[in-house]
Design an enzyme around this catalytic site. Structure first.
Site, short mmCIF file in Angstrom:
data_model
loop_
_atom_site.label_atom_id
_atom_site.label_comp_id
_atom_site.label_asym_id
_atom_site.label_seq_id
_atom_site.Cartn_x
_atom_site.Cartn_y
_atom_site.Cartn_z
N HIS A 70 -20.77 -10.57 -27.94
CA HIS A 70 -20.93 -11.49 -26.90
C HIS A 70 -20.04 -12.47 -27.72
CE1 HIS A 70 -23.19 -11.32 -23.35
NE2 HIS A 70 -23.41 -10.33 -24.09
N SER A 198 -26.73 2.81 -23.52
CA SER A 198 -27.55 3.60 -23.46
C SER A 198 -28.91 2.63 -24.42
CB SER A 198 -27.56 4.52 -24.29
OG SER A 198 -28.13 5.45 -24.98
#
Length: 327
Positions: A70, A198
């Site tokens: 981000h 994951s």
């Protein structure tokens, strides 16, 4: 007079060296062991704090990895993500794209430990990069070498750009590939970085459209029924913590189970199905599903590329004393 010319040339050469030095300082680059003289214990301090926080709050390791994405995708790896709303700055954390992000408060623990050892020396941007590297290790992912340092911190945020630059949960594969390509990350590394799912999860508000009013036919039927149990309402409260994990078998391990799942049509997002079937990405997905070492190699490469996105260096930006606020 015979020696005047050599001395003149020597003086000119020294002047060039001085000018080069000035230019280099103002336009520095990332480098290995940047803090070896100014703060020799910096990387070890960050590693120790990441480990300590992980054993107290296991999900911090996932947060460090998400922070890297981000922060770096939005303009620069410059810790703009960490700024809170204050002193004329509007925090990027207010964006809808930042929904579900947490554990920012623990960055202060890492920063305080560094400030105690080396005041005003280690940047928050380098904390973002190095904590991600060390968090990946705590999640049993690869030990990534060659993470360079020397980033500096932004003096502002880019809230207005977050919605455009951070992919939406329902963006197409082409859009995501384009986003990564724009910051110098190729398709193979993009597929590997998406393997961070994951250890991720998706809030029900972002996946119910695949379940209601009818089930998305690309979903494995038994998996779809499981998701409906996790997300029983077609209109979930957008602020509620209702979610499903991308990986039910090893939810806190950075491994290749994500690729095995999406090849079996057990991905949470539309992009998961596209990733496993699109001819641009399917060969990489199949190879990563079959070979965890290959996935780790490409994931490491992707993280290195991501961490070096357009950093502020030299005399750009600043070294924040508190990662939440500009100095």
């Amino acid at each position: 007079m015979a020696n005047a010319k050599p001395f003149c040339l020597l003086g000119f050469f020294c002047l060039l060296l001085q000018l080069f030095s000035i230019f280099h300082i103002g336009n520095g680059e990332l480098e290995m062991n940047y803090y070896k003289e100014s703060c020799p214990k910096a990387e070890e301090i960050i590693r120790q704090q990441v480990e300590t926080l992980y054993y107290k709050h296991g999900n911090t390791a996932v947060s460090w990895l998400r922070n890297l994405f981000h922060d770096c995708v939005v303009k620069s790896c410059d810790a703009s993500l960490l700024l809170e709303t204050a002193r004329g700055v509007e925090s990027e954390q207010k964006s809808k794209r930042s929904f579900g992000m947490r554990n920012f408060k623990y960055v202060k623990i890492i920063k305080d430990a560094l400030e105690k050892e080396c005041p005003s020396t280690v940047s928050c941007a380098d904390i973002v990069a190095l904590s991600a590297r060390d968090g990946i290790v705590m999640l049993k992912g690869p030990k990534i070498e060659m993470i360079k340092t020397g980033r500096r911190d932004s003096r502002g945020s880019y809230l207005g750009d977050v919605e455009t630059l951070i992919p939406n949960h329902n963006d197409s594969l082409s859009s995501v590939i384009s986003t990564f390509n724009s910051i110098g990350i190729d398709v193979e590394a993009t597929v590997a970085l998406l393997g961070a799912h994951s250890v991720g999860r998706v809030h029900c508000v972002n996946l119910v459209h695949r379940l209601y009013p009818t089930i998305d036919p690309t979903l494995d039927p038994s998996y779809a029924l499981y998701l409906k149990k996790r997300c029983p309402s077609p209109t979930p409260d957008p602020n509620a913590v209702l979610y499903s994990r991308n990986d039910r078998e090893t939810p806190m391990v950075v491994d290749n189970m994500y690729y095995k799942n999406i090849m079996a049509h057990k991905g949470l997002l539309v992009i998961d199905d596209e990733l496993a079937t699109d001819p641009r990405t399917a060969p990489f997905v199949a190879k990563m599903a079959a070979d965890n070492n290959y996935f780790h190699e490409q994931f490491s490469r992707g993280v290195r590329l991501l961490s070096e996105t357009n950093p502020l260096t030299g005399d750009q930006g600043e070294i924040r004393k508190d990662c939440r606020y500009v100095n």
